[in-house]
Design a protein around this motif. Sequence first.
Motif, PDB file in Angstrom:
ATOM      1  N   ASP A 136       0.820  -1.213   0.000  1.00  0.00           N
ATOM      2  CA  ASP A 136       0.000   0.000   0.000  1.00  0.00           C
ATOM      3  C   ASP A 136       0.857   1.267   0.000  1.00  0.00           C
ATOM      4  O   ASP A 136       0.520   2.250  -0.656  1.00  0.00           O
ATOM      5  CB  ASP A 136      -0.934   0.004   1.212  1.00  0.00           C
ATOM      6  N   TYR A 137       1.950   1.216   0.746  1.00  0.00           N
ATOM      7  CA  TYR A 137       2.823   2.382   0.765  1.00  0.00           C
ATOM      8  C   TYR A 137       3.432   2.627  -0.612  1.00  0.00           C
ATOM      9  O   TYR A 137       3.494   3.770  -1.079  1.00  0.00           O
ATOM     10  CB  TYR A 137       3.944   2.229   1.795  1.00  0.00           C
ATOM     11  N   ARG A 138       3.882   1.568  -1.269  1.00  0.00           N
ATOM     12  CA  ARG A 138       4.484   1.732  -2.600  1.00  0.00           C
ATOM     13  C   ARG A 138       3.476   2.300  -3.594  1.00  0.00           C
ATOM     14  O   ARG A 138       3.825   3.091  -4.470  1.00  0.00           O
ATOM     15  CB  ARG A 138       5.039   0.398  -3.084  1.00  0.00           C
ATOM     16  N   VAL A 139       2.230   1.883  -3.469  1.00  0.00           N
ATOM     17  CA  VAL A 139       1.180   2.417  -4.341  1.00  0.00           C
ATOM     18  C   VAL A 139       1.024   3.909  -4.105  1.00  0.00           C
ATOM     19  O   VAL A 139       0.920   4.708  -5.058  1.00  0.00           O
ATOM     20  CB  VAL A 139      -0.158   1.688  -4.093  1.00  0.00           C
ATOM     21  N   LEU A 140       1.015   4.323  -2.843  1.00  0.00           N
ATOM     22  CA  LEU A 140       0.889   5.744  -2.522  1.00  0.00           C
ATOM     23  C   LEU A 140       2.102   6.524  -3.026  1.00  0.00           C
ATOM     24  O   LEU A 140       1.955   7.603  -3.610  1.00  0.00           O
ATOM     25  CB  LEU A 140       0.745   5.937  -1.013  1.00  0.00           C
ATOM     26  N   SER A 141       3.296   5.983  -2.827  1.00  0.00           N
ATOM     27  CA  SER A 141       4.507   6.651  -3.289  1.00  0.00           C
ATOM     28  C   SER A 141       4.477   6.828  -4.813  1.00  0.00           C
ATOM     29  O   SER A 141       4.834   7.897  -5.336  1.00  0.00           O
ATOM     30  CB  SER A 141       5.742   5.853  -2.867  1.00  0.00           C
ATOM     31  N   HIS A 142       4.052   5.788  -5.516  1.00  0.00           N
ATOM     32  CA  HIS A 142       3.959   5.878  -6.974  1.00  0.00           C
ATOM     33  C   HIS A 142       2.931   6.933  -7.385  1.00  0.00           C
ATOM     34  O   HIS A 142       3.160   7.706  -8.339  1.00  0.00           O
ATOM     35  CB  HIS A 142       3.573   4.522  -7.559  1.00  0.00           C
ATOM     36  N   TYR A 143       1.821   6.982  -6.681  1.00  0.00           N
ATOM     37  CA  TYR A 143       0.793   7.991  -6.984  1.00  0.00           C
ATOM     38  C   TYR A 143       1.384   9.395  -6.833  1.00  0.00           C
ATOM     39  O   TYR A 143       1.173  10.270  -7.693  1.00  0.00           O
ATOM     40  CB  TYR A 143      -0.395   7.811  -6.049  1.00  0.00           C
ATOM     41  N   MET A 144       2.137   9.613  -5.750  1.00  0.00           N
ATOM     42  CA  MET A 144       2.696  10.943  -5.504  1.00  0.00           C
ATOM     43  C   MET A 144       3.771  11.297  -6.525  1.00  0.00           C
ATOM     44  O   MET A 144       3.973  12.472  -6.838  1.00  0.00           O
ATOM     45  CB  MET A 144       3.257  11.018  -4.085  1.00  0.00           C
ATOM     46  N   ALA A 145       4.443  10.291  -7.060  1.00  0.00           N
ATOM     47  CA  ALA A 145       5.482  10.544  -8.058  1.00  0.00           C
ATOM     48  C   ALA A 145       4.900  10.835  -9.437  1.00  0.00           C
ATOM     49  O   ALA A 145       5.570  11.447 -10.276  1.00  0.00           O
ATOM     50  CB  ALA A 145       6.429   9.353  -8.135  1.00  0.00           C
ATOM     51  N   THR A 146       3.676  10.413  -9.680  1.00  0.00           N
ATOM     52  CA  THR A 146       3.106  10.504 -11.028  1.00  0.00           C
ATOM     53  C   THR A 146       1.915  11.453 -11.126  1.00  0.00           C
ATOM     54  O   THR A 146       1.318  11.569 -12.192  1.00  0.00           O
ATOM     55  CB  THR A 146       2.674   9.107 -11.507  1.00  0.00           C
ATOM     56  N   HIS A 147       1.585  12.130 -10.026  1.00  0.00           N
ATOM     57  CA  HIS A 147       0.480  13.095 -10.043  1.00  0.00           C
ATOM     58  C   HIS A 147       0.961  14.450  -9.545  1.00  0.00           C
ATOM     59  O   HIS A 147       1.810  14.531  -8.660  1.00  0.00           O
ATOM     60  CB  HIS A 147      -0.680  12.618  -9.158  1.00  0.00           C
ATOM     61  N   ASP A 148       0.416  15.486 -10.129  1.00  0.00           N
ATOM     62  CA  ASP A 148       0.734  16.845  -9.702  1.00  0.00           C
ATOM     63  C   ASP A 148      -0.098  17.153  -8.466  1.00  0.00           C
ATOM     64  O   ASP A 148      -1.325  17.286  -8.542  1.00  0.00           O
ATOM     65  CB  ASP A 148       0.412  17.833 -10.830  1.00  0.00           C
ATOM     66  N   LEU A 149       0.554  17.285  -7.338  1.00  0.00           N
ATOM     67  CA  LEU A 149      -0.171  17.521  -6.096  1.00  0.00           C
ATOM     68  C   LEU A 149      -0.652  18.960  -5.964  1.00  0.00           C
ATOM     69  O   LEU A 149      -1.302  19.309  -4.974  1.00  0.00           O
ATOM     70  CB  LEU A 149       0.702  17.133  -4.902  1.00  0.00           C
ATOM     71  N   ASN A 150      -0.362  19.794  -6.956  1.00  0.00           N
ATOM     72  CA  ASN A 150      -0.997  21.115  -6.990  1.00  0.00           C
ATOM     73  C   ASN A 150      -2.454  21.011  -7.423  1.00  0.00           C
ATOM     74  O   ASN A 150      -3.205  21.984  -7.307  1.00  0.00           O
ATOM     75  CB  ASN A 150      -0.230  22.046  -7.926  1.00  0.00           C
ATOM     76  N   ASP A 151      -2.836  19.846  -7.930  1.00  0.00           N
ATOM     77  CA  ASP A 151      -4.245  19.561  -8.195  1.00  0.00           C
ATOM     78  C   ASP A 151      -4.919  19.336  -6.843  1.00  0.00           C
ATOM     79  O   ASP A 151      -4.555  18.404  -6.116  1.00  0.00           O
ATOM     80  CB  ASP A 151      -4.355  18.307  -9.062  1.00  0.00           C
ATOM     81  N   PRO A 152      -5.897  20.168  -6.466  1.00  0.00           N
ATOM     82  CA  PRO A 152      -6.519  20.046  -5.142  1.00  0.00           C
ATOM     83  C   PRO A 152      -7.049  18.658  -4.836  1.00  0.00           C
ATOM     84  O   PRO A 152      -6.947  18.191  -3.694  1.00  0.00           O
ATOM     85  CB  PRO A 152      -7.652  21.081  -5.191  1.00  0.00           C
ATOM     86  N   GLU A 153      -7.601  17.979  -5.842  1.00  0.00           N
ATOM     87  CA  GLU A 153      -8.134  16.638  -5.591  1.00  0.00           C
ATOM     88  C   GLU A 153      -7.017  15.649  -5.288  1.00  0.00           C
ATOM     89  O   GLU A 153      -7.146  14.802  -4.384  1.00  0.00           O
ATOM     90  CB  GLU A 153      -8.949  16.160  -6.798  1.00  0.00           C
ATOM     91  N   ALA A 154      -5.916  15.753  -6.011  1.00  0.00           N
ATOM     92  CA  ALA A 154      -4.786  14.862  -5.777  1.00  0.00           C
ATOM     93  C   ALA A 154      -4.186  15.102  -4.396  1.00  0.00           C
ATOM     94  O   ALA A 154      -3.885  14.158  -3.649  1.00  0.00           O
ATOM     95  CB  ALA A 154      -3.727  15.044  -6.856  1.00  0.00           C
ATOM     96  N   LEU A 155      -4.018  16.370  -4.028  1.00  0.00           N
ATOM     97  CA  LEU A 155      -3.465  16.695  -2.718  1.00  0.00           C
ATOM     98  C   LEU A 155      -4.400  16.230  -1.602  1.00  0.00           C
ATOM     99  O   LEU A 155      -3.950  15.653  -0.604  1.00  0.00           O
ATOM    100  CB  LEU A 155      -3.215  18.198  -2.600  1.00  0.00           C
ATOM    101  N   ALA A 156      -5.678  16.466  -1.794  1.00  0.00           N
ATOM    102  CA  ALA A 156      -6.656  16.053  -0.774  1.00  0.00           C
ATOM    103  C   ALA A 156      -6.600  14.547  -0.561  1.00  0.00           C
ATOM    104  O   ALA A 156      -6.675  14.065   0.581  1.00  0.00           O
ATOM    105  CB  ALA A 156      -8.057  16.487  -1.186  1.00  0.00           C
ATOM    106  N   TYR A 157      -6.462  13.795  -1.644  1.00  0.00           N
ATOM    107  CA  TYR A 157      -6.370  12.337  -1.514  1.00  0.00           C
ATOM    108  C   TYR A 157      -5.125  11.948  -0.728  1.00  0.00           C
ATOM    109  O   TYR A 157      -5.190  11.120   0.206  1.00  0.00           O
ATOM    110  CB  TYR A 157      -6.328  11.674  -2.887  1.00  0.00           C
ATOM    111  N   VAL A 158      -3.983  12.532  -1.079  1.00  0.00           N
ATOM    112  CA  VAL A 158      -2.728  12.197  -0.401  1.00  0.00           C
ATOM    113  C   VAL A 158      -2.831  12.495   1.097  1.00  0.00           C
ATOM    114  O   VAL A 158      -2.370  11.709   1.936  1.00  0.00           O
ATOM    115  CB  VAL A 158      -1.557  12.960  -1.036  1.00  0.00           C
ATOM    116  N   LEU A 159      -3.449  13.610   1.435  1.00  0.00           N
ATOM    117  CA  LEU A 159      -3.549  13.991   2.847  1.00  0.00           C
ATOM    118  C   LEU A 159      -4.488  13.097   3.631  1.00  0.00           C
ATOM    119  O   LEU A 159      -4.470  13.117   4.866  1.00  0.00           O
ATOM    120  CB  LEU A 159      -3.972  15.459   2.964  1.00  0.00           C
ATOM    121  N   THR A 160      -5.310  12.305   2.928  1.00  0.00           N
ATOM    122  CA  THR A 160      -6.106  11.296   3.630  1.00  0.00           C
ATOM    123  C   THR A 160      -5.298  10.033   3.882  1.00  0.00           C
ATOM    124  O   THR A 160      -5.720   9.173   4.662  1.00  0.00           O
ATOM    125  CB  THR A 160      -7.377  10.910   2.831  1.00  0.00           C
ATOM    126  N   GLN A 161      -4.133   9.920   3.233  1.00  0.00           N
ATOM    127  CA  GLN A 161      -3.341   8.701   3.307  1.00  0.00           C
ATOM    128  C   GLN A 161      -2.100   8.817   4.192  1.00  0.00           C
ATOM    129  O   GLN A 161      -1.582   7.807   4.670  1.00  0.00           O
ATOM    130  CB  GLN A 161      -2.902   8.279   1.901  1.00  0.00           C
TER     131      GLN A 161
END
Length: 205
Positions: A1-26
């Motif tokens: 699960d951690y590797r999946v989250l790390s990959h998500y953060m490496a491949t998504h622009d966290l300046n996108d509010p939805e992407a950042l909001a998701y990461v902050l739930t994780q």
Amino acid sequence: DYRVLSHYMATHDLNDPEALAYVLTQLDVDSLFDYAAYEMICGNKDLSNTRFYRIPGGKWTWTLYDLDTAMAGTGSAPIGYFMQPLNSAPVVDFDPTPFTALMKVPEMKEKFLLRMGEIMVDYFTYDYLSKELDNMYAQMAPIMEYHLIRWPALTMEDWSRNVEAARKLLRDRPPQVVKEVQRIFNLTNEEMQIYFGEFLEKNSL
């Protein structure tokens, strides 16, 4: 699960509010930022012993662990370890992706630097550190004669020199960390006053 989250953060622009909001739930961003700040300030080069965990239904949380190499010099490591480009090879088996990805978001970068400034002011001024060292010295001095009997290769003079070497590092490293943070994060002098002004003032820098 951690590797999946790390990959998500490496491949998504966290300046996108939805992407950042998701990461902050994780992940627990406050624990990550505290962990990163202490590691940077202390100069722990051995980040292969990183410890983080997640209880069921909770967020990934970081904790300090194994600081044997901390406060051993005034170099920039491990500040640069945390600021590796996304998708670069890990340094000392350490994954910088969560921190690096968050630093690309201005509000997250500001949050981290403000928190680091707070930690520096509260726990890493020379006045605070020297008093802590003096307290430790006072506690240990009465039993050093027994320690020296058990380990005769060490003398009281050796121990005193070691204490003074530690005192010098406690004086020299925190200000150097601030300089390296300015360089690596590319901060202006005005930004340095915002984030580290109180620390600089207390250390007469």
